[in-house]
Design a protein around this motif. Structure first.
Motif, PDB file in Angstrom:
ATOM      1  N   PRO A   1       0.838  -1.204   0.000  1.00 31.79           N
ATOM      2  CA  PRO A   1       0.000   0.000   0.000  1.00 31.79           C
ATOM      3  C   PRO A   1       0.876   1.259   0.000  1.00 31.79           C
ATOM      4  N   ILE A   2       0.605   2.162  -0.926  1.00 38.86           N
ATOM      5  CA  ILE A   2       1.385   3.392  -1.057  1.00 38.86           C
ATOM      6  C   ILE A   2       0.475   4.586  -0.817  1.00 38.86           C
ATOM      7  N   VAL A   3       0.896   5.486   0.075  1.00 39.43           N
ATOM      8  CA  VAL A   3       0.208   6.761   0.287  1.00 39.43           C
ATOM      9  C   VAL A   3       1.104   7.849  -0.286  1.00 39.43           C
ATOM     10  N   LEU A   4       0.604   8.570  -1.281  1.00 35.36           N
ATOM     11  CA  LEU A   4       1.397   9.599  -1.968  1.00 35.36           C
ATOM     12  C   LEU A   4       1.191  10.943  -1.275  1.00 35.36           C
ATOM     13  N   ALA A   5       2.263  11.476  -0.696  1.00 34.06           N
ATOM     14  CA  ALA A   5       2.201  12.755   0.033  1.00 34.06           C
ATOM     15  C   ALA A   5       3.059  13.785  -0.689  1.00 34.06           C
ATOM     16  N   ILE A   6       2.483  14.937  -0.982  1.00 38.47           N
ATOM     17  CA  ILE A   6       3.206  16.008  -1.680  1.00 38.47           C
ATOM     18  C   ILE A   6       3.469  17.126  -0.685  1.00 38.47           C
ATOM     19  N   ASN A   7       4.714  17.304  -0.330  1.00 36.13           N
ATOM     20  CA  ASN A   7       5.085  18.281   0.691  1.00 36.13           C
ATOM     21  C   ASN A   7       5.233  19.675   0.080  1.00 36.13           C
TER      22      ASN A   7
END
Length: 440
Positions: A114-120
């Motif tokens: 499972p991948i959670v894509l976070a854009i900082n």
């Protein structure tokens, strides 16, 4: 029960460590006044909506050898794929998608995790549109966050928790002592397991990282039942997993979480290095009973001062674990091996010890009478009473007029007095100060 593991992965300078600190909050502060623990932590604990999980900041890992950026990124991503239950893939809204991002994305996509894509660095509403291009990475909705402002962290945690696996409770009776062996690669953990069990249960090799799986091995000795949790080595071959000592911490964490007693194995030939303090620090922070095991005692030229000198060296390096007993042995020849399990059993008993409230308060009252609490600007700490609120580790709450007046040095004084009265050898103890009105 072992917590699920969440790894934060991404190329350098996307803010992984900042988000890591946001997720774990101030939990690392528990060791701030404990000398000897290495501070550059790469592991912490977070909880959200009643679910607790471990967090790994891969950006905190130092790699030996060639430090080319792409190789470093690849190693960190491989680590996350190997160890994590959920991966937070972090990118940077300001720079957009880079070749390095695409490289990591391909590896993560193939992993099936499972991948959670976070854009900082989405610091305001105008920046939200900068996240749209990240849909092309193929991980669904990107979550805009700001490490500097703390925005979007709740949405990120929601996504993480929604992807956490359901863990099954361990089916071990309470009277079974769960023992984890931790330590750097090649200190002799597998050889020690084989020596304790009396048979070749675990692969033994001179090459660091040859243990393939973490295997629970139940056994019984002198009427006491145990389970050995052997920390797995690196499953893949090649230089990616050789010469990367900090990776050993990742495997150790999972075993530490499940253990009652942790055996911190040291190699007397190599001495003590900072990595040993890293690994032992996690056992301390997890509140586990601990025993130092000095292996390869057979190869040392000894005189009447050798053991005492090495004990002093251990105490100097591990100031935060002075309660942990030390056992010298040789897994290879089984020299002094018979001394280990009685020490383990005693540490487990101390870890689970509960002190009657009236006896505890007699000790605390005597301590206060012998050494009055400190004053601050004319105000004196007044201790009303104390009680034990938990075991494994023994945890005490001291009720007082003003917790802010409890100086860490006086708290340590009380800890020493409690230890002097009840021993608690082999286990950390925790002391918290609360205002008397807080008890309800």
């Amino acid at each position: 029960m072992a917590r699920p593991v969440v790894a934060i992965v991404g190329r350098p300078n996307v803010g992984k460590s900042t988000i890591f600190n946001r997720l774990i909050g101030d939990r690392m502060a528990i060791v701030e006044d404990k000398p000897g623990i290495t501070r550059d932590r790469i592991y912490g604990i977070s909880d959200w909506n009643g679910k607790s999980f471990s967090v790994i900041d891969t950006g905190g890992i130092e790699l030996d050898g060639d430090d080319l950026m792409m190789k470093s990124i690849r190693m960190q991503a491989e680590l996350a794929i190997e160890e994590a239950d959920v991966i937070v893939f972090m990118c940077d809204a300001k720079s957009g998608i880079t070749l390095a991002d695409e490289e990591v994305a391909q590896m993560l996509f193939r992993s099936g995790k499972p991948i959670v894509l976070a854009i900082n660095k989405v610091d305001n509403l105008k920046k939200v549109e900068d996240t749209y291009e990240f849909y092309s990475l193929g991980f669904g909705d990107p979550i805009g966050i700001s490490g500097s402002h703390g925005t979007g962290i709740g949405d990120l945690l929601d996504a993480v928790v929604n992807n956490l696996p359901e863990l099954v409770e361990e089916e071990y009776d309470d009277d079974i002592i769960k023992v984890a062996l931790i330590g750097r690669p090649n200190v002799g953990k597998s050889s020690l397991v084989n020596a304790i069990l009396g048979e070749e249960r675990v692969i033994v090799s001179d090459v660091p990282g040859t243990t393939r799986d973490a295997i629970d091995t139940p056994f019984e000795r002198d009427g006491q039942r145990y389970v050995i949790i052997d920390t797995a080595g690196m499953r893949k071959r090649g230089k990616v997993y050789e010469n990367t000592e900090k990776y050993s911490v990742m495997r150790a964490m999972k075993a530490i979480e499940r253990a009652d007693v942790v055996l911190m194995v040291l190699n007397i030939e190599e001495g003590i290095i900072e990595q040993d303090k890293h690994i032992a620090g996690y056992a301390y922070e997890a509140g586990k009973a601990s025993v130092f095991v000095v292996n390869k005692w057979d190869v040392v030229e000894k005189d009447d001062k050798t053991m005492k000198n090495f004990e002093t060296k251990i105490r100097d390096h591990f100031l935060f674990m002075t309660y942990a007993p030390i056992v010298f042995l040789s897994a290879k020849t089984k020299q002094r091996l018979q001394k280990l399990l009685p020490v383990v059993q005693h540490a487990a008993q101390q870890h689970a010890l509960r002190v009657p409230t009236h006896v505890l308060n007699d000790v605390v009252s005597d301590a206060v009478a012998s050494n009055a609490p400190p004053t601050d600007k004319g105000r004196r700490l007044r201790i009303n009473y104390a009680t034990q609120v938990a075991t494994k580790p023994p945890t005490f709450v001291v009720f007082a007029n003003d917790p802010d007046l409890m100086h860490f040095s006086y708290e340590r004084y009380l800890e020493n007095k409690i230890r002097g009265a009840f021993n608690f050898e082999g286990t950390p103890i925790r002391i918290f100060t609360r205002r008397k009105s807080d008890e309800g």
